[in-house]
Design a protein around this motif. Structure first.
Motif, PDB file in Angstrom:
ATOM      1  N   SER A   1       1.182  -1.256   0.506  1.00 48.05           N
ATOM      2  CA  SER A   1       0.017  -0.100  -0.145  1.00 48.05           C
ATOM      3  C   SER A   1       1.034   0.923   0.279  1.00 48.05           C
TER       4      SER A   1
ATOM      5  N   LYS B   1       3.124   3.688  -1.987  1.00 48.59           N
ATOM      6  CA  LYS B   1       3.887   3.918  -3.423  1.00 48.59           C
ATOM      7  C   LYS B   1       5.154   4.630  -3.050  1.00 48.59           C
TER       8      LYS B   1
ATOM      9  N   GLU C   1       3.423   8.320   0.141  1.00 48.30           N
ATOM     10  CA  GLU C   1       2.089   7.998  -0.796  1.00 48.30           C
ATOM     11  C   GLU C   1       1.850   6.771  -0.624  1.00 48.30           C
ATOM     12  N   GLN C   2       0.314   7.036  -1.296  1.00 49.25           N
ATOM     13  CA  GLN C   2      -0.447   5.318  -0.932  1.00 49.25           C
ATOM     14  C   GLN C   2      -1.115   5.623  -2.880  1.00 49.25           C
ATOM     15  N   PRO C   3      -1.258   4.397  -3.551  1.00 51.25           N
ATOM     16  CA  PRO C   3      -1.360   4.639  -4.585  1.00 51.25           C
ATOM     17  C   PRO C   3      -2.791   4.550  -4.553  1.00 51.25           C
ATOM     18  N   LYS C   4      -3.844   5.232  -3.780  1.00 50.89           N
ATOM     19  CA  LYS C   4      -5.468   5.027  -3.582  1.00 50.89           C
ATOM     20  C   LYS C   4      -5.624   6.024  -2.586  1.00 50.89           C
ATOM     21  N   GLY C   5      -6.296   7.203  -2.352  1.00 49.44           N
ATOM     22  CA  GLY C   5      -6.017   7.590  -0.829  1.00 49.44           C
ATOM     23  C   GLY C   5      -5.416   8.939  -1.063  1.00 49.44           C
TER      24      GLY C   5
ATOM     25  N   SER D   1      -2.245  10.957   1.082  1.00 45.33           N
ATOM     26  CA  SER D   1      -0.700  10.597   1.403  1.00 45.33           C
ATOM     27  C   SER D   1      -0.927  11.089   2.688  1.00 45.33           C
TER      28      SER D   1
END
Length: 172
Positions: free
Chosen positions: A119, A121, A133-137, A139
């Motif tokens: 989870s 990025k 940082e996250q792929p979705k959602g 940061s």
């Protein structure tokens, strides 16, 4: 070894150690935290409590100056007390970032959240702030200015975490 197997072993070990503790015996072996240390960095939330106290002071002073607090009776004082209690809660409930072997954990508004390697990025570091940082959602942002985090110490630990787990790490 799979994570689910590790959790089962940890659960059974903790149950056995509880039984041994009741019987006055030493635990079988060290817990999981001793084998894989979790580094925790705590901050201090000052902005939200300060806002709540200023808001409460303004609300109380306007209500008292106009005399409207007399109409609501005790509810006015209960509301003032609740706002002060909420500010105290924000002060005492410190935000944190915990970094383990394969995860990071932090306290969010909805409770404690954990990000595992899949989870994450990337990790970006600027002077006074750390961004995960996250792929979705959204940061996760940890700032020295807003929450008094020790960002220099966090940067060093996150650098080793990123290198060990092949996560992109950027310094700006």
């Amino acid at each position: 070894m799979s994570r689910s197997w590790e959790r089962k072993v940890q659960k059974n070990q903790s149950q056995l150690n509880k039984q041994r503790k009741k019987q006055g015996m030493a635990p079988l072996m060290a817990s999981k935290t001793a084998s894989s240390p979790i580094d925790t960095y705590k901050g201090r939330s000052l902005l939200m409590p300060a806002f709540l106290l200023v808001f409460t002071a303004v609300y109380a002073s306007i209500s008292i100056a106009q005399g409207t607090y007399k109409d609501s009776g005790n509810m006015f004082w209960i509301t003032i007390g609740c706002y002060i209690f909420l500010a105290l809660l924000f002060i005492l409930r410190r935000p944190y970032l915990a970094i383990g072997k394969d995860f990071v954990r932090s306290r969010r508004f909805a409770g404690d959240r954990t990000l595992y390697l899949s989870s994450i990025k990337g990790i970006s570091v600027q002077k006074g702030s750390v961004i995960i940082e996250q792929p979705k959602g959204g940061s996760w942002v940890f700032s020295r200015l807003f929450n008094r985090y020790p960002t220099d110490e966090m940067t060093e630990r996150l650098r080793t975490f990123a290198a060990a787990n092949n996560i992109p790490f950027a310094e700006k």
